[in-house]
Design a protein around this motif. Structure first.
Motif, mmCIF file in Angstrom:
data_model
loop_
_atom_site.group_PDB
_atom_site.id
_atom_site.type_symbol
_atom_site.label_atom_id
_atom_site.label_comp_id
_atom_site.label_asym_id
_atom_site.label_seq_id
_atom_site.Cartn_x
_atom_site.Cartn_y
_atom_site.Cartn_z
ATOM 1 N N GLY A 14 18.649 -8.163 19.313
ATOM 2 C CA GLY A 14 18.717 -8.779 17.991
ATOM 3 C C GLY A 14 20.120 -8.764 17.418
ATOM 4 N N ALA A 15 20.567 -9.917 16.912
ATOM 5 C CA ALA A 15 21.927 -10.058 16.377
ATOM 6 C C ALA A 15 21.950 -10.174 14.863
ATOM 7 C CB ALA A 15 22.601 -11.281 16.996
ATOM 8 N N VAL A 35 24.444 -7.858 23.312
ATOM 9 C CA VAL A 35 23.410 -8.153 22.320
ATOM 10 C C VAL A 35 22.571 -9.316 22.847
ATOM 11 C CG1 VAL A 35 22.928 -8.867 19.954
ATOM 12 C CG2 VAL A 35 24.884 -7.373 20.434
ATOM 13 N N LEU A 36 21.263 -9.106 22.888
ATOM 14 C CA LEU A 36 20.331 -10.145 23.319
ATOM 15 C C LEU A 36 19.600 -10.675 22.084
ATOM 16 C CD1 LEU A 36 18.799 -8.289 26.409
ATOM 17 C CD2 LEU A 36 20.659 -9.974 26.415
ATOM 18 N N GLU A 37 19.841 -11.918 21.750
ATOM 19 C CA GLU A 37 19.246 -12.546 20.572
ATOM 20 C C GLU A 37 18.368 -13.704 21.018
ATOM 21 O OE1 GLU A 37 17.707 -13.959 17.483
ATOM 22 O OE2 GLU A 37 18.967 -12.177 17.130
ATOM 23 N N GLY A 38 17.083 -13.625 20.668
ATOM 24 C CA GLY A 38 16.142 -14.636 21.138
ATOM 25 C C GLY A 38 16.350 -16.006 20.538
ATOM 26 N N GLN A 39 16.896 -16.074 19.334
ATOM 27 C CA GLN A 39 17.106 -17.354 18.673
ATOM 28 C C GLN A 39 18.559 -17.798 18.808
ATOM 29 O OE1 GLN A 39 15.165 -15.883 14.832
ATOM 30 N NE2 GLN A 39 14.262 -17.923 15.002
ATOM 31 N N HIS A 40 18.845 -18.964 18.231
ATOM 32 C CA HIS A 40 20.214 -19.467 18.174
ATOM 33 C C HIS A 40 20.651 -19.479 16.717
ATOM 34 C CE1 HIS A 40 20.539 -20.767 22.415
ATOM 35 N NE2 HIS A 40 19.240 -21.008 22.308
ATOM 36 N N PHE A 41 21.836 -18.932 16.456
ATOM 37 C CA PHE A 41 22.355 -18.889 15.092
ATOM 38 C C PHE A 41 23.110 -20.170 14.781
ATOM 39 C CE2 PHE A 41 22.579 -14.050 14.089
ATOM 40 C CZ PHE A 41 21.260 -13.919 14.453
ATOM 41 N N PRO A 42 23.129 -20.624 13.531
ATOM 42 C CA PRO A 42 22.437 -20.049 12.377
ATOM 43 C C PRO A 42 20.946 -20.324 12.397
ATOM 44 C CG PRO A 42 23.556 -22.061 11.730
ATOM 45 C CD PRO A 42 23.939 -21.811 13.160
ATOM 46 N N ARG A 130 24.448 -12.780 23.539
ATOM 47 C CA ARG A 130 23.803 -13.829 24.330
ATOM 48 C C ARG A 130 22.650 -14.406 23.512
ATOM 49 N NH1 ARG A 130 23.446 -10.688 30.256
ATOM 50 N NH2 ARG A 130 25.664 -10.145 30.353
ATOM 51 N N TYR A 131 22.836 -15.611 23.016
ATOM 52 C CA TYR A 131 21.817 -16.275 22.220
ATOM 53 C C TYR A 131 20.797 -16.957 23.138
ATOM 54 C CZ TYR A 131 24.847 -15.488 18.199
ATOM 55 O OH TYR A 131 25.620 -14.905 17.228
ATOM 56 N N GLY A 132 19.551 -16.994 22.677
ATOM 57 C CA GLY A 132 18.497 -17.606 23.469
ATOM 58 C C GLY A 132 18.055 -16.752 24.635
ATOM 59 N N SER A 151 16.225 -16.452 29.700
ATOM 60 C CA SER A 151 16.925 -17.431 28.873
ATOM 61 C C SER A 151 16.470 -18.810 29.288
ATOM 62 C CB SER A 151 18.442 -17.291 29.037
ATOM 63 O OG SER A 151 18.836 -17.715 30.332
ATOM 64 N N GLU A 152 17.059 -19.850 28.678
ATOM 65 C CA GLU A 152 16.695 -21.213 29.050
ATOM 66 C C GLU A 152 17.101 -21.528 30.487
ATOM 67 O OE1 GLU A 152 18.278 -20.336 26.320
ATOM 68 O OE2 GLU A 152 17.645 -21.487 24.552
ATOM 69 N N GLN A 153 18.137 -20.861 30.982
ATOM 70 C CA GLN A 153 18.677 -21.178 32.301
ATOM 71 C C GLN A 153 18.157 -20.274 33.408
ATOM 72 O OE1 GLN A 153 20.862 -20.766 29.557
ATOM 73 N NE2 GLN A 153 20.775 -22.977 29.205
ATOM 74 N N GLN A 154 17.865 -19.007 33.088
ATOM 75 C CA GLN A 154 17.565 -18.064 34.162
ATOM 76 C C GLN A 154 16.799 -16.868 33.634
ATOM 77 O OE1 GLN A 154 20.993 -15.921 35.641
ATOM 78 N NE2 GLN A 154 22.066 -16.071 33.672
#
Length: 416
Positions: A14-15, A35-42, A130-132, A151-154
């Motif tokens: 969480g960021a 930092v692993l953040e599941g969403q994309h900021f903002p 790392r977002y997403g 993540s979306e890629q891997q």
């Protein structure tokens, strides 16, 4: 398909504010932090009315100066207190006139911009965000914790010597480690949105959050948090039975707003600029705040209630407490997470909880709206509402329940 395994010193999940602060503090101490953040900021978040005590914790990573520097361009609203309204009676608390030493002003912020500013500052200090990237599973080992991340890629594995959960309402580790425990607070629901408020009343103070009480049901309350651009955050909180499931979120919000005459008059020209959202059953607790190689920060541990805007303050306090203890642990020192992290964190949380419970049962409302308040007591209460809930030199912190109960009884007796 998991195709690689990485290693790092610390993973922060969480960021948001606690994640940004703790990662920056640990990076300053020389550790590699991911930092692993599941969403994309903002991204949108509630918890928009900060408390002055927040700024002291942000200062530990030089983030208070960053917030001050960018406040105007990001539309952060200067804040110096809290205003209250009930059945035609108005009162206010001035955070600059308080018992505890420290800053007495802060900001009301749109969290999308505020959280991104803190995260960007942590990145500039060398933190990797790392977002997403979402944590889907974990395994505890003697020398590390292994996280399964997607993540979306891997998908990949990430091994860390220590993991800090700053995931807020996502509560990643409590779910994965089965730490969740029912909160002692009743289940409540909040409906909220952003508005262009178009408030023209000359006596309305944009430098304060306005907390209004329903004229018939004292356990229903409203927040109105003005921002510097003429918009505001508007919300209502109550137990589920006060809301009509047959109505939409928007209808439930504005139906309750219409029942509070002062708020309805203030907002007679207001226009909603976001969809109304609903958050239910938000109060949460856990069986423990830490393990051998993990700790829970902020809302991932315990969330009380939004009434006194304590969430971000508690989150930042948890980050401030955790960083030096995790640093010592990683250096091989003998550390005591209970003594130096969990117990002091709970001290302030319990103080806030005393005032939250007393708000809903009416005792603290009797105090707030009592017309002949002693200035010394008012300054002690002001300090707590400004976030200084860890200052044990304040009698209303050191003996919260006893002091507040006696005060409320006296106010109630003299009012009769």
């Amino acid at each position: 398909m998991i195709n690689q395994t990485e290693q790092t010193d610390v993973v922060v999940i969480g960021a948001g504010p606690s994640g940004a602060l703790v990662s920056a503090l640990l990076r300053q101490r020389g550790w590699h932090v991911v930092v692993l953040e599941g969403q994309h900021f903002p991204r949108f978040s509630i918890g928009e009315s900060l408390l002055p005590q927040c700024m002291a914790y942000l200062s530990e990573a030089g983030m208070d100066d960053v917030v001050d520097k960018h406040a105007e361009e990001l539309g952060f609203q200067f804040k110096n207190g809290a205003a209250f309204h009930y059945q035609g009676t108005d009162t206010a608390i001035d955070f600059t006139d308080k018992f505890s030493a420290g800053r007495g002003t802060t900001y009301q912020v749109k969290r999308a911009a505020f959280d991104k500013l803190l995260a960007d500052t942590a990145q500039a200090q060398g933190v990797e965000i790392r977002y997403g990237h979402r944590v889907e599973a974990l395994q505890e080992h003697d020398e590390h914790i292994e996280l399964s991340v997607a993540s979306e890629q891997q998908s990949y594995r990430l091994q860390a010597r220590f993991v800090l959960d700053a995931s807020g309402f996502g509560r990643v580790l409590p779910r994965l480690l089965e730490l969740e425990r029912r909160s002692s607070l009743p289940t409540r629901t909040a409906y909220f949105c952003h508005i262009n408020d178009h408030i023209s009343a000359a006596n309305f103070d944009r430098n304060k959050i306005l907390i209004s009480v329903h004229p018939q049901h004292r356990d229903i309350w409203y927040w109105l948090i003005p921002f510097a651009d003429g918009s505001a955050s508007l919300g209502v909180v109550g137990e589920p039975e006060y809301f009509d499931e047959a109505l939409s979120e928007q209808q439930n919000l504005w139906r309750l707003v219409g029942q509070e005459p002062n708020l309805a008059a203030l907002l007679d020209s207001a226009q909603a600029i976001t969809d109304t959202q609903r958050l239910g059953g938000y109060s949460a607790d856990v069986s423990r705040l830490y393990g051998r190689r993990y700790a829970l920060l902020g809302n991932a541990g315990e969330f009380l209630d939004p009434v006194f805007s304590s969430g971000v303050t508690i989150a930042l306090k948890s980050a401030s407490l955790a960083a030096p203890v995790v640093d010592g642990f990683l250096r091989g020192e003998k550390v005591d997470f209970d003594k130096d992290f969990a117990q002091p964190l709970k001290q302030g949380v319990e103080c806030f909880k005393t005032f939250v419970l007393a708000w809903y049962d009416g005792r603290f409302q009797d105090v707030i709206f009592y017309p002949q308040q002693r200035s010394d007591v008012r300054r002690m209460i002001s300090a707590i509402l400004a976030g200084y809930a860890w200052d044990e030199t304040n009698p209303y912190v050191a003996q919260s329940e006893r002091r507040l109960d006696v005060l409320a009884t006296l106010c109630n007796m003299e009012a009769q």
